[in-house]
Write a protein that holds these residues in place. Structure first.
Motif, short mmCIF file in Angstrom:
data_model
loop_
_atom_site.label_atom_id
_atom_site.label_comp_id
_atom_site.label_asym_id
_atom_site.label_seq_id
_atom_site.Cartn_x
_atom_site.Cartn_y
_atom_site.Cartn_z
N UNK A 2 16.43 3.53 -3.37
CA UNK A 2 18.24 3.35 -2.94
C UNK A 2 17.88 1.68 -3.06
N UNK A 3 16.64 1.04 -2.07
CA UNK A 3 16.93 -0.37 -2.02
C UNK A 3 16.90 -1.19 -3.56
N UNK A 16 0.75 -1.17 0.30
CA UNK A 16 -0.03 0.46 0.07
C UNK A 16 1.11 1.39 0.21
N UNK A 17 0.31 2.61 -0.11
CA UNK A 17 0.85 3.44 0.07
C UNK A 17 1.81 4.13 1.05
N UNK A 18 1.89 3.13 2.03
CA UNK A 18 2.82 3.60 3.36
C UNK A 18 3.55 2.49 3.57
N UNK A 19 3.81 2.00 1.98
CA UNK A 19 4.36 0.27 2.91
C UNK A 19 6.19 0.42 2.41
N UNK A 20 6.61 0.98 2.37
CA UNK A 20 7.83 1.04 1.95
C UNK A 20 8.64 0.62 2.78
N UNK A 21 8.61 0.93 4.14
CA UNK A 21 9.78 -0.25 4.84
C UNK A 21 9.31 -1.36 4.75
N UNK A 22 7.76 -1.79 4.61
CA UNK A 22 7.68 -3.73 4.54
C UNK A 22 8.11 -3.39 3.00
N UNK A 77 11.50 -3.01 1.66
CA UNK A 77 12.07 -2.96 1.86
C UNK A 77 12.47 -4.37 2.52
N UNK A 78 11.82 -4.69 3.37
CA UNK A 78 11.74 -6.02 3.96
C UNK A 78 11.96 -7.15 3.04
#
Length: 409
Positions: free
Chosen positions: A80-81, A24-30, A32-33
């Protein structure tokens, strides 16, 4: 068993985690993991079967953009990831021991993924296209496939019409791998305003011929004002090092090409490329390259345990008092003479108005450590004389510092 058959039996765990629109929209950290987990899975397979791991790499690259397309990528962390993932996976695919037929299938799949790459998470894969082809023959075939469209785009650009082709970098990379350097340079001459990712292929072609100075001049003449000097310096340093012209690379480009976020990171980057240079001589060169700011190299010099030089730098130009206080605290027992000089320098620069967000506690810490270190080294008289100078009325912060120490009401 063929590569395709092996892949069919490989239950890639990341396959289901990278469905289209999986995040989703705020799924950056997930996300990247999940990318890191997928890379770990592919590395594990690569230890015993590089061909199968390369197939997994192709699969992951295919799935990245569709899976990540709904994420807010404005922070840059996801970009970056994904860039790092491409840099790791591309060599794995390039070096995989597979038949030309299998490699062609991979390239077809990756080309399709690049066409659908929106947002552009795997666009840097184009830089590796020639290597992904593995052979000059396959690279040449791909260049022939891409050339008609690229030439049409360049003709439109020459007429002043905006035109873009997502296969441009792929074509230049393939031509370079196929050693069709003259054709590559001719194409770049057709482009009235080539951007850096395209132009650098022309410079690489010149450098490959041994014309390194001409390659650097080519970039300077055609890159324009929008290209950073850092990009040119990195290219120039790399090519000069390849040619064994290490002294030129170091003297002309090393500092700019290896500029990092901190001075110690810059030092380490340069030292890694030039191990033949003694660390004190290298540091002197870096300090001389930033005239008027020797104090900014204090932390680097201290980290390298060059305490005499660090002491000189602490007094040479404004140095952050908080940094000096930390150095004094960390070396109070093992290097008390150095600690005393750091604490006294901290008081000196504070009294002159240097430092950010300082409090009375910073003054008290510096004063206490100066006195304690002086006692350990039997230099009480020198320390008190320096402190007396710090508190003279002509110093802009002396009154505040005396109040912080309770010496005036």
């Amino acid at each position: 068993m063929t590569t395709a058959a092996k892949t069919a039996t490989t239950a890639w765990g990341f396959r289901t985690r990278f469905r289209r629109g999986a995040f989703g929209w705020k799924g950056t950290q997930l996300a990247i993991g999940r990318i890191n987990e997928a890379l770990t899975e592919i590395r594990a397979v690569a230890r015993h079967d590089t061909a199968c791991a390369a197939e997994g790499a192709v699969l992951l690259l295919e799935k990245l953009s569709p899976a990540l397309c709904q994420i807010d990528s404005s922070s840059g962390a996801l970009g970056n990831a994904t860039y790092a993932a491409v840099q790791e996976l591309a060599p794995l695919i390039s070096h995989a021991p597979v038949s030309t037929k299998v490699r062609q299938q991979w390239l077809d799949r990756l080309f399709e993924a690049i066409q659908e790459d929106d947002p552009p998470y795997i666009e840097s894969l184009g830089d590796h296209w020639g290597d992904l082809c593995a052979t000059k023959e396959l690279a040449s075939a791909w260049a022939d496939q891409l050339l008609p469209t690229l030439k049409n785009v360049l003709r439109e650009r020459k007429r002043g019409t905006y035109a873009f082709f997502s296969g441009t970098t792929l074509c230049y990379s393939a031509l370079f791998k196929a050693e069709r350097h003259d054709q590559l340079l001719e194409l770049l001459e057709m482009d009235p305003h080539p951007i850096w990712p395209y132009l650098v292929w022309g410079a690489k072609a010149l450098a490959t011929r041994g014309q390194i100075d001409q390659a650097i001049a080519y970039l300077r003449e055609r890159a324009g004002s929008t290209t950073s000097e850092t990009s040119i310096a990195r290219f120039a340093e790399e090519e000069l090092l390849k040619a064994g012209r290490r002294a030129e690379a170091f003297n002309q480009y090393a500092l700019l090409a290896n500029q990092a976020n901190t001075h110690i990171a810059t030092f380490r980057a340069v030292a890694k490329k030039y191990p033949e240079l003694a660390k004190d001589k290298l540091l002197n060169h870096l300090i001389a390259s930033t005239p008027g700011e020797p104090g900014k190299w204090f932390a680097t010099t201290k980290t390298l345990k060059l305490f005499e030089q660090a002491t000189r730098l602490a007094w040479a130009s404004p140095c952050d008092p908080k940094t000096l206080n930390r150095a004094a605290r960390d070396h109070l027992k093992m290097q008390p003479d150095f600690a005393m000089q750091c604490a006294l320098a901290s008081l000196h620069w504070m009294s002159m108005g240097h430092g950010y967000e300082l409090t009375g506690m910073d003054v008290q810490d510096a004063h206490r450590m100066a006195i304690e270190a002086a006692s350990l080294t039997q230099q009480n008289e020198q320390a008190h004389a320096t402190i007396a100078q710090v508190f003279t009325p002509d110093r802009p912060m002396s009154v505040w510092m005396k109040r912080s120490l309770g010496l005036v009401p």
